[in-house]
Enzyme design. Structure first.
Site, short mmCIF file in Angstrom:
data_model
loop_
_atom_site.label_atom_id
_atom_site.label_comp_id
_atom_site.label_asym_id
_atom_site.label_seq_id
_atom_site.Cartn_x
_atom_site.Cartn_y
_atom_site.Cartn_z
CE LYS A 60 -1.26 -6.26 -4.98
NZ LYS A 60 -0.97 -4.83 -4.99
CB CYS A 80 -0.92 0.01 1.21
SG CYS A 80 -1.97 1.49 1.30
CG ASN A 139 -0.95 -5.95 -9.19
OD1 ASN A 139 -0.70 -5.13 -8.31
ND2 ASN A 139 -2.08 -5.91 -9.87
N GLY A 140 -0.08 -5.09 -12.22
CA GLY A 140 0.20 -3.73 -12.67
C GLY A 140 0.06 -3.54 -14.17
CD GLU A 141 -0.36 0.87 -16.25
OE1 GLU A 141 -0.66 1.14 -17.43
OE2 GLU A 141 -0.88 1.45 -15.27
#
Length: 321
Positions: free
Chosen positions: A139, A98, A199-201
């Site tokens: 994560k 986060c 993870n991401g885009e």
């Protein structure tokens, strides 16, 4: 190959998990983080974030939901991991990704990537305390100040007993700005002996295949891409079979949004319901020109039923066309 619906604080709540997992293609989901500080949280807090615990930790579509914890005290994180398992969690996930300033200022989330030793202590404590049958996962991002800590932090998590690691392919400083550095995920994947999830885009089916090629990861976690295109996971699965995959048209998406609102109305006042729906509609503008067309009018509406009527009118126009 599994596709996981990412946790997105303030948006991917239990109602939207129900709606999106019902569309198909999503194999797992993760709750918004439960903030662990100094006191022991009561069961009602776990049920607030993960009402699926009442249903064997599954959505109505049968999709497993992991309970995510965020905190920096290994002992308290372990105690809360045990409580989550006692309440029926099928997986305990730990948030080291986060980027929110408030969270980081209170030593939670991505700021812990400055201290891989502490990350190791937290995961090791949770893993030792939680029953062996319940996976403990984590994560993270690629770092806090820059992307140089990915390998060290990934190794710390793997050595501590994390069963798998999701990596958001940016640092905290990168925020959510493109691009995603999938090649850096590959470096971590090559350095650890546990599964790594990218993870991401990932906004399109083509993005999924590029991410897979660059990162080397078979599995992905998708957040904003699934909010923007609710059928994305289903179409990715179809592409793996060499098929095109049926796309949801705008009237079908409007039905999903209204069903989401109905779920929210069992929990929240209308003024909060429309706020949540507007968040989703705002994301849908990227995937559907019809959402862009209705946005200027819908964003001004404060009550749920007029909001639904506005969306239904836009769906009717699409059908007529």
């Amino acid at each position: 190959m599994r596709i996981t619906l990412a946790p997105m604080e303030g948006l991917v709540d239990a109602p939207i998990r129900e709606i999106l997992t019902g569309v198909g293609g999503i194999d797992r989901s993760v709750t918004e983080f439960i903030r662990v500080t100094h006191g022991m949280l009561p069961p009602r807090i776990f049920y607030k974030y993960a009402p699926e615990l009442h249903n064997r930790s599954l959505t109505r579509a049968g999709t497993p939901v992991a309970v995510q914890l965020l905190g920096s005290d290994p002992e308290m994180m372990a105690r809360h991991g045990v409580k989550a398992a006692e309440l029926g969690a099928c997986q305990v996930d730990i948030n080291f990704g986060c980027p929110a300033k408030t969270v980081n200022r209170h030593k939670g989330g991505c700021v812990l990537m400055r201290e891989p030793e502490l990350m190791h202590q937290i995961v090791a404590a949770v893993r030792q305390a939680v029953p062996a049958a319940v996976p403990v996962t984590a994560k993270m991002r690629l770092g806090y100040d820059d992307r140089s800590m990915g390998v060290a932090c990934g190794q710390a998590l793997a050595d501590a007993g994390a069963g798998e690691i999701v990596i958001h392919a940016r640092s905290k400083v990168d925020g959510y700005k493109p691009p995603a550095y999938w090649e850096e995920i590959a470096r971590v994947r090559e350095a650890v002996a546990v599964p790594v999830i990218a993870n991401g885009e990932i906004w399109t089916v083509e993005d999924y295949w590029r991410c897979r090629d660059v990162s080397g990861c078979d599995e992905v976690m998708i957040g904003r891409g699934l909010i923007t295109r609710p059928d994305l996971a289903r179409r990715i699965k179809a592409s793996q079979q060499g098929e095109q995959g049926e796309e949801l048209d705008w009237p079908a998406v409007v039905s999903l949004v209204i069903a989401y609102g109905a779920e929210l109305q069992t929990r929240l006042e209308d003024r909060f319901v429309t706020g949540r729906i507007k968040q989703w509609l705002n994301y849908l503008r990227r995937g559907y020109p019809e959402a862009e067309a209705v946005w200027s009018k819908a964003r001004k509406i404060r009550e749920a039923q007029p909001f639904y009527d506005c969306l239904k009118a836009s769906a009717a126009l699409e059908k007529a066309a």
